[in-house]
Structure formats: C-alpha cells, structure tokens
Design a protein around this motif. Structure first.
Motif, PDB file in Angstrom:
ATOM      1  N   GLY A 117       0.649  -1.367   0.155  1.00  0.00           N
ATOM      2  CA  GLY A 117       0.114  -0.208   0.141  1.00  0.00           C
ATOM      3  C   GLY A 117       0.957   1.016  -0.658  1.00  0.00           C
ATOM      4  O   GLY A 117       1.709   1.415  -0.244  1.00  0.00           O
ATOM      5  N   CYS A 149      -4.085  -2.273   2.322  1.00  0.00           N
ATOM      6  CA  CYS A 149      -4.471  -0.726   2.587  1.00  0.00           C
ATOM      7  C   CYS A 149      -4.800  -0.266   1.417  1.00  0.00           C
ATOM      8  O   CYS A 149      -5.906   0.085   1.125  1.00  0.00           O
ATOM      9  CB  CYS A 149      -2.902  -0.630   3.163  1.00  0.00           C
ATOM     10  SG  CYS A 149      -3.609   1.800   4.157  1.00  0.00           S
ATOM     11  N   HIS A 150      -4.614   0.952   0.457  1.00  0.00           N
ATOM     12  CA  HIS A 150      -3.943   1.601  -0.897  1.00  0.00           C
ATOM     13  C   HIS A 150      -4.096  -0.088  -1.769  1.00  0.00           C
ATOM     14  O   HIS A 150      -4.079   0.601  -2.869  1.00  0.00           O
ATOM     15  CB  HIS A 150      -3.428   2.692  -1.215  1.00  0.00           C
ATOM     16  CG  HIS A 150      -4.216   3.914  -0.228  1.00  0.00           C
ATOM     17  ND1 HIS A 150      -4.058   3.966   1.457  1.00  0.00           N
ATOM     18  CD2 HIS A 150      -5.133   4.364  -0.805  1.00  0.00           C
ATOM     19  CE1 HIS A 150      -4.209   5.140   2.028  1.00  0.00           C
ATOM     20  NE2 HIS A 150      -5.206   5.343   0.235  1.00  0.00           N
ATOM     21  N   PRO A 152      -5.165  -2.819  -2.708  1.00  0.00           N
ATOM     22  CA  PRO A 152      -5.973  -3.008  -3.292  1.00  0.00           C
ATOM     23  C   PRO A 152      -6.839  -1.697  -4.241  1.00  0.00           C
ATOM     24  O   PRO A 152      -8.088  -2.821  -5.136  1.00  0.00           O
ATOM     25  CB  PRO A 152      -7.823  -3.292  -2.038  1.00  0.00           C
ATOM     26  CG  PRO A 152      -6.504  -2.856  -0.905  1.00  0.00           C
ATOM     27  CD  PRO A 152      -5.273  -2.571  -1.094  1.00  0.00           C
ATOM     28  N   GLY A 174      -9.767  -2.671   2.308  1.00  0.00           N
ATOM     29  CA  GLY A 174      -8.739  -1.749   1.703  1.00  0.00           C
ATOM     30  C   GLY A 174      -9.433  -0.178   2.956  1.00  0.00           C
ATOM     31  O   GLY A 174      -9.818  -0.572   3.465  1.00  0.00           O
ATOM     32  N   LEU A 193     -11.305   4.623  -2.080  1.00  0.00           N
ATOM     33  CA  LEU A 193     -10.872   2.578  -2.355  1.00  0.00           C
ATOM     34  C   LEU A 193     -11.986   2.539  -2.249  1.00  0.00           C
ATOM     35  O   LEU A 193     -12.613   1.689  -2.766  1.00  0.00           O
ATOM     36  CB  LEU A 193      -9.822   2.118  -1.830  1.00  0.00           C
ATOM     37  CG  LEU A 193      -8.924   1.530  -2.140  1.00  0.00           C
ATOM     38  CD1 LEU A 193      -9.232   0.477  -3.201  1.00  0.00           C
ATOM     39  CD2 LEU A 193      -8.371   0.506  -1.295  1.00  0.00           C
ATOM     40  N   GLU A 194     -12.844   2.047  -1.083  1.00  0.00           N
ATOM     41  CA  GLU A 194     -14.271   1.626  -0.537  1.00  0.00           C
ATOM     42  C   GLU A 194     -14.955   2.177  -1.415  1.00  0.00           C
ATOM     43  O   GLU A 194     -16.127   0.860  -1.506  1.00  0.00           O
ATOM     44  CB  GLU A 194     -14.376   2.224   0.764  1.00  0.00           C
ATOM     45  CG  GLU A 194     -15.558   1.653   1.319  1.00  0.00           C
ATOM     46  CD  GLU A 194     -16.106   2.288   2.656  1.00  0.00           C
ATOM     47  OE1 GLU A 194     -17.510   2.086   3.220  1.00  0.00           O
ATOM     48  OE2 GLU A 194     -14.934   3.425   3.514  1.00  0.00           O
ATOM     49  N   THR A 225      -7.071  -9.925   1.041  1.00  0.00           N
ATOM     50  CA  THR A 225      -7.156  -7.965   1.649  1.00  0.00           C
ATOM     51  C   THR A 225      -6.674  -7.569   2.554  1.00  0.00           C
ATOM     52  O   THR A 225      -7.484  -8.274   3.758  1.00  0.00           O
ATOM     53  CB  THR A 225      -7.760  -7.472   0.366  1.00  0.00           C
ATOM     54  OG1 THR A 225      -9.235  -7.619   0.966  1.00  0.00           O
ATOM     55  CG2 THR A 225      -7.963  -7.453  -0.695  1.00  0.00           C
ATOM     56  N   GLN A 227      -7.129  -4.275   6.028  1.00  0.00           N
ATOM     57  CA  GLN A 227      -7.421  -2.791   5.251  1.00  0.00           C
ATOM     58  C   GLN A 227      -6.348  -1.708   5.666  1.00  0.00           C
ATOM     59  O   GLN A 227      -7.079  -0.505   5.293  1.00  0.00           O
ATOM     60  CB  GLN A 227      -8.281  -2.741   6.640  1.00  0.00           C
ATOM     61  CG  GLN A 227      -9.451  -1.246   7.280  1.00  0.00           C
ATOM     62  CD  GLN A 227     -10.568  -1.100   7.829  1.00  0.00           C
ATOM     63  OE1 GLN A 227     -11.251  -2.506   8.509  1.00  0.00           O
ATOM     64  NE2 GLN A 227     -10.730  -0.430   8.763  1.00  0.00           N
TER      65      GLN A 227
END
Length: 243
Positions: A117, A149-150, A152, A174, A193-194, A225, A227
């Motif tokens: 990430g 994290c980022h 994904p 993520g 992202l979410e 994945t 978070q």
C-alpha cells in the motif's frame, strides 16, 4: 546409512520455496498537492519479514528501478522496530525493482502476488493495464492475489477473462473512506478506494478505523486483502498460510 542421509538431504534441498511477487508503486506525487507519496514503509516491511526465509521474494514496480518510499511513513513509523530495521537493512529491495511488465504471462512461476500500500497505487497501479493483466492471470491460475491498505486499488478495476470484475461478489477490504477523511486526503485522491471497490461489485468489509482487518475470499480463499497499516503483519501471515 550415509547414502540414506544423502538421499534425504537431496530430497530436502530439492524442495523449492514458494515464490511471491511483491509489487510497489512507481508514483511519487500526491495528486495536485505537490506533496510526495509512494509506497508505505510498514506495509512492505511487516509482510516481507513474515515471508523472508520461507518464500523467495521478487520485487517489481511499473517503471522498474527505484520505487518511491513515502517519507511520511518513515516519520510515522520511526518507533516501529521492524520498519526501522527494514529501512536500514533492505534498501536494495526498493532501489532495484524489476519492471512489472517482465512478469506478464509468468503466473506459473509464482505462488502469490502482493501489492504493497501507500497512496501511490491510487495513481498508477489502479489503472495500469499490464498490472491488471498480471492480476487476472494469477487469479485465474489459482494463485494468491493479495494487497494491503491502498494496494487493493490495483485490484479494484481488474476484469477476468469472462468480463466480470475480479472483486465482484467477493468480500474485500482496504483503506476506508473514514480513514481517508481522518488523514485529510480524500480530496487529493482520484477516487475513494472503499467506494470504487463497492462500485465494481465488491462486498466491502471493515473493522473500526485503524484496527487490523484481513479478509480472504474468492476461489479457494486466495483473494486476500488488508484494511490499513495495522493489517500489514496479519496479511503477511495470511499469505504465508495460503501458499
């Protein structure tokens, strides 16, 4: 007796370690803010140390060569022993990455791909067609596809050979919209992202902001994945278990 021991030794030495492809961003600017970004220190360090010695690790990035380390992550994790050790001892890993395109059609040579990430992936890996092809190839060949994290962001827009989104119908996580708001960077992002993972059919699951959360879903639970930075160690453990 000695020949039996020799046979046992050669059998053991013939046992190959699993191979994991780590992917770093090549992007070093945070939107139009002019601030630096890149990959996030603990999100490389913690999974790396979980897998080091147990898997052969190859490091790649879209441009190859030096992949930019987000300086804010160095400051933020200066009290984190693994991160500071990694920074001191492993610089060659991110200074000399291989070009990601070298790994097109090479899924058979690996057991897993893992996307580190940092905000950088939101700008390059999210839309990189070669990266997307590598991810769909790994996934369709039953390999572990993972990101934290980022990271994904690299998975969000990937389509499989049947035209469906990789994340469609899958539990994924993520960096959350709440976490992005809390670091004050929502407006600097090309997308949230979410939101993007949900738009493309992902069933987004999350823990409380900044708490660890790792989700395994997809074929054989091989879509893994995490978070946020707290999830970096746990996702390393999940990848190791899966391979």
């Amino acid at each position: 007796m000695s020949s039996l021991i020799d046979k046992a030794k050669s059998a053991l030495s013939g046992h190959k370690k699993p191979k994991v492809l780590f992917v770093l961003t090549s992007h070093d600017k945070m939107g139009n803010t002019g601030n630096p970004t890149g990959w996030y220190l603990p999100e490389f360090a913690h999974p790396y140390y979980k897998l080091e010695g147990k898997a052969d690790i190859t490091i790649a990035s879209p441009k190859g060569g030096e992949a930019p380390l987000d300086p804010s992550s160095v400051e933020m994790f200066k009290e984190d022993a693994e991160s500071t050790k990694f920074l001191k001892e492993k610089e060659s890993l991110w200074k000399n990455t291989e070009k990601l395109s070298n790994f097109l059609s090479k899924a058979d040579e690996f057991d897993a791909v893992f996307y580190v990430g940092g905000h950088g992936p939101m700008f390059d890996l999210a839309t990189d067609p070669e990266s997307q092809k590598i991810i769909s190839d790994f996934y369709e060949k039953g390999k572990v596809v993972s990101a934290v994290c980022h990271g994904p962001a690299a998975l969000a827009n990937v389509k499989l050979s049947d035209g469906s989104y990789l994340v469609s119908g899958q539990e994924v996580t993520g960096f959350t919209n709440t976490e992005e708001d809390q670091v004050g960077l929502s407006s600097a992002m090309p997308f949230l992202l979410e939101t993007k993972l949900q738009e493309n059919g992902g069933k987004f699951v999350k823990a409380e902001p900044w708490a660890a959360k790792v989700v395994a879903s997809g074929k054989g639970n091989k879509l893994i994945t995490g978070q946020n930075p707290a999830s970096a160690g746990p996702i390393g453990e999940a990848i190791l278990k899966a391979i």
